[in-house]
Design a protein around this motif. Structure first.
Motif, PDB file in Angstrom:
ATOM      1  N   SER A  21     -20.846  22.245 111.996  1.00 50.72           N
ATOM      2  CA  SER A  21     -19.621  21.430 112.646  1.00 50.72           C
ATOM      3  C   SER A  21     -18.668  21.252 111.689  1.00 50.72           C
ATOM      4  CB  SER A  21     -20.083  20.199 113.485  1.00 50.72           C
ATOM      5  OG  SER A  21     -20.507  19.303 112.047  1.00 50.72           O
ATOM      6  N   CYS A  22     -18.719  21.576 110.523  1.00 51.19           N
ATOM      7  CA  CYS A  22     -17.588  21.461 109.645  1.00 51.19           C
ATOM      8  C   CYS A  22     -16.328  22.283 109.699  1.00 51.19           C
ATOM      9  CB  CYS A  22     -17.699  21.768 108.084  1.00 51.19           C
ATOM     10  SG  CYS A  22     -19.103  20.827 107.304  1.00 51.19           S
ATOM     11  N   PRO A  23     -16.673  23.564 110.367  1.00 53.42           N
ATOM     12  CA  PRO A  23     -15.194  24.252 110.789  1.00 53.42           C
ATOM     13  C   PRO A  23     -14.596  23.697 112.093  1.00 53.42           C
ATOM     14  CG  PRO A  23     -17.069  25.824 110.158  1.00 53.42           C
ATOM     15  CD  PRO A  23     -17.548  24.355 110.235  1.00 53.42           C
ATOM     16  N   MET A  24     -15.440  23.133 113.001  1.00 51.59           N
ATOM     17  CA  MET A  24     -14.713  22.382 114.064  1.00 51.59           C
ATOM     18  C   MET A  24     -14.225  21.286 113.790  1.00 51.59           C
ATOM     19  SD  MET A  24     -17.537  23.242 116.995  1.00 51.59           S
ATOM     20  CE  MET A  24     -18.942  22.372 116.035  1.00 51.59           C
ATOM     21  N   MET A  25     -14.560  20.589 112.891  1.00 49.57           N
ATOM     22  CA  MET A  25     -13.982  19.163 112.448  1.00 49.57           C
ATOM     23  C   MET A  25     -12.612  19.703 111.706  1.00 49.57           C
ATOM     24  SD  MET A  25     -17.366  16.923 111.353  1.00 49.57           S
ATOM     25  CE  MET A  25     -16.244  15.640 110.731  1.00 49.57           C
ATOM     26  N   ALA A  26     -12.860  20.663 110.794  1.00 46.27           N
ATOM     27  CA  ALA A  26     -11.603  20.953 110.047  1.00 46.27           C
ATOM     28  C   ALA A  26     -10.372  21.394 110.945  1.00 46.27           C
ATOM     29  CB  ALA A  26     -11.887  21.952 109.087  1.00 46.27           C
ATOM     30  N   LYS A  27     -10.871  22.169 112.031  1.00 45.64           N
ATOM     31  CA  LYS A  27      -9.761  22.336 113.044  1.00 45.64           C
ATOM     32  C   LYS A  27      -9.243  21.414 113.587  1.00 45.64           C
ATOM     33  CE  LYS A  27      -8.526  26.088 116.054  1.00 45.64           C
ATOM     34  NZ  LYS A  27      -7.275  26.461 115.492  1.00 45.64           N
ATOM     35  N   LYS A  28      -9.990  20.429 114.177  1.00 43.73           N
ATOM     36  CA  LYS A  28      -9.293  19.170 114.718  1.00 43.73           C
ATOM     37  C   LYS A  28      -8.446  18.522 113.903  1.00 43.73           C
ATOM     38  CE  LYS A  28     -13.258  18.203 117.926  1.00 43.73           C
ATOM     39  NZ  LYS A  28     -14.296  17.279 118.330  1.00 43.73           N
ATOM     40  N   VAL A  29      -8.724  18.252 112.524  1.00 47.94           N
ATOM     41  CA  VAL A  29      -7.800  17.725 111.577  1.00 47.94           C
ATOM     42  C   VAL A  29      -6.641  18.288 111.551  1.00 47.94           C
ATOM     43  CG1 VAL A  29      -7.600  16.885 109.423  1.00 47.94           C
ATOM     44  CG2 VAL A  29      -9.766  16.560 110.484  1.00 47.94           C
ATOM     45  N   GLU A  30      -6.792  19.657 111.469  1.00 53.65           N
ATOM     46  CA  GLU A  30      -5.413  20.550 111.326  1.00 53.65           C
ATOM     47  C   GLU A  30      -4.715  20.271 112.282  1.00 53.65           C
ATOM     48  OE1 GLU A  30      -5.061  24.985 109.376  1.00 53.65           O
ATOM     49  OE2 GLU A  30      -6.365  24.880 111.062  1.00 53.65           O
ATOM     50  N   GLU A  31      -5.149  20.323 113.671  1.00 60.19           N
ATOM     51  CA  GLU A  31      -4.401  20.364 114.650  1.00 60.19           C
ATOM     52  C   GLU A  31      -3.860  18.881 114.852  1.00 60.19           C
ATOM     53  OE1 GLU A  31      -7.194  21.000 118.012  1.00 60.19           O
ATOM     54  OE2 GLU A  31      -7.242  23.081 117.798  1.00 60.19           O
ATOM     55  N   LYS A  32      -4.339  17.892 114.337  1.00 61.75           N
ATOM     56  CA  LYS A  32      -3.594  16.500 114.354  1.00 61.75           C
ATOM     57  C   LYS A  32      -2.454  16.384 113.427  1.00 61.75           C
ATOM     58  CE  LYS A  32      -7.079  13.549 116.223  1.00 61.75           C
ATOM     59  NZ  LYS A  32      -7.987  12.149 116.345  1.00 61.75           N
ATOM     60  N   ILE A  33      -2.881  17.182 112.056  1.00 65.89           N
ATOM     61  CA  ILE A  33      -1.914  17.122 111.180  1.00 65.89           C
ATOM     62  C   ILE A  33      -0.716  17.799 111.549  1.00 65.89           C
ATOM     63  CG2 ILE A  33      -1.325  18.057 108.838  1.00 65.89           C
ATOM     64  CD1 ILE A  33      -4.260  17.182 108.044  1.00 65.89           C
ATOM     65  N   SER A  34      -0.929  18.745 112.157  1.00 63.02           N
ATOM     66  CA  SER A  34       0.217  19.832 112.751  1.00 63.02           C
ATOM     67  C   SER A  34       1.164  19.130 113.860  1.00 63.02           C
ATOM     68  CB  SER A  34      -0.269  21.019 113.374  1.00 63.02           C
ATOM     69  OG  SER A  34       0.890  21.805 113.816  1.00 63.02           O
ATOM     70  N   SER A  35       0.161  18.283 114.680  1.00 59.14           N
ATOM     71  CA  SER A  35       1.093  17.705 115.830  1.00 59.14           C
ATOM     72  C   SER A  35       1.837  16.447 115.118  1.00 59.14           C
ATOM     73  CB  SER A  35      -0.114  17.065 116.708  1.00 59.14           C
ATOM     74  OG  SER A  35      -0.471  18.092 117.275  1.00 59.14           O
ATOM     75  N   ALA A  36       1.213  15.754 114.053  1.00 53.74           N
ATOM     76  CA  ALA A  36       1.658  14.549 113.633  1.00 53.74           C
ATOM     77  C   ALA A  36       3.276  14.865 112.774  1.00 53.74           C
ATOM     78  CB  ALA A  36       0.655  13.823 112.460  1.00 53.74           C
TER      79      ALA A  36
END
Length: 68
Positions: A21-36
């Motif tokens: 699940s690490c890559p999925m979690m990393a992708k979610k964090v990356e998406e939030k950072i990009s949106s922020a």
């Protein structure tokens, strides 16, 4: 001894299952950072243009991405 072996095997397999699940979690964090980052840039721009209400809303939206 057999109980210990069973516990050890179960714990090894369960930790490797969660490792996927690490890559999925990393992708979610990356998406939030990009949106922020986008909201941040828009908020700073709105502030520079004198639109403080819009700036506050955009910056609050950026902060809200990291709640929950």
């Amino acid at each position: 001894m057999q109980k210990l072996s069973i516990i050890l095997i179960i714990s090894l397999y369960s930790s490797s299952a969660f490792a996927g699940s690490c890559p999925m979690m990393a992708k979610k964090v990356e998406e939030k950072i990009s949106s922020a980052q986008k909201l941040f840039e828009e908020g700073v721009n709105a502030h520079s243009m004198g639109n403080h209400d819009k700036s506050e809303k955009l910056l609050q939206d950026a902060l809200d991405l990291f709640k929950g």
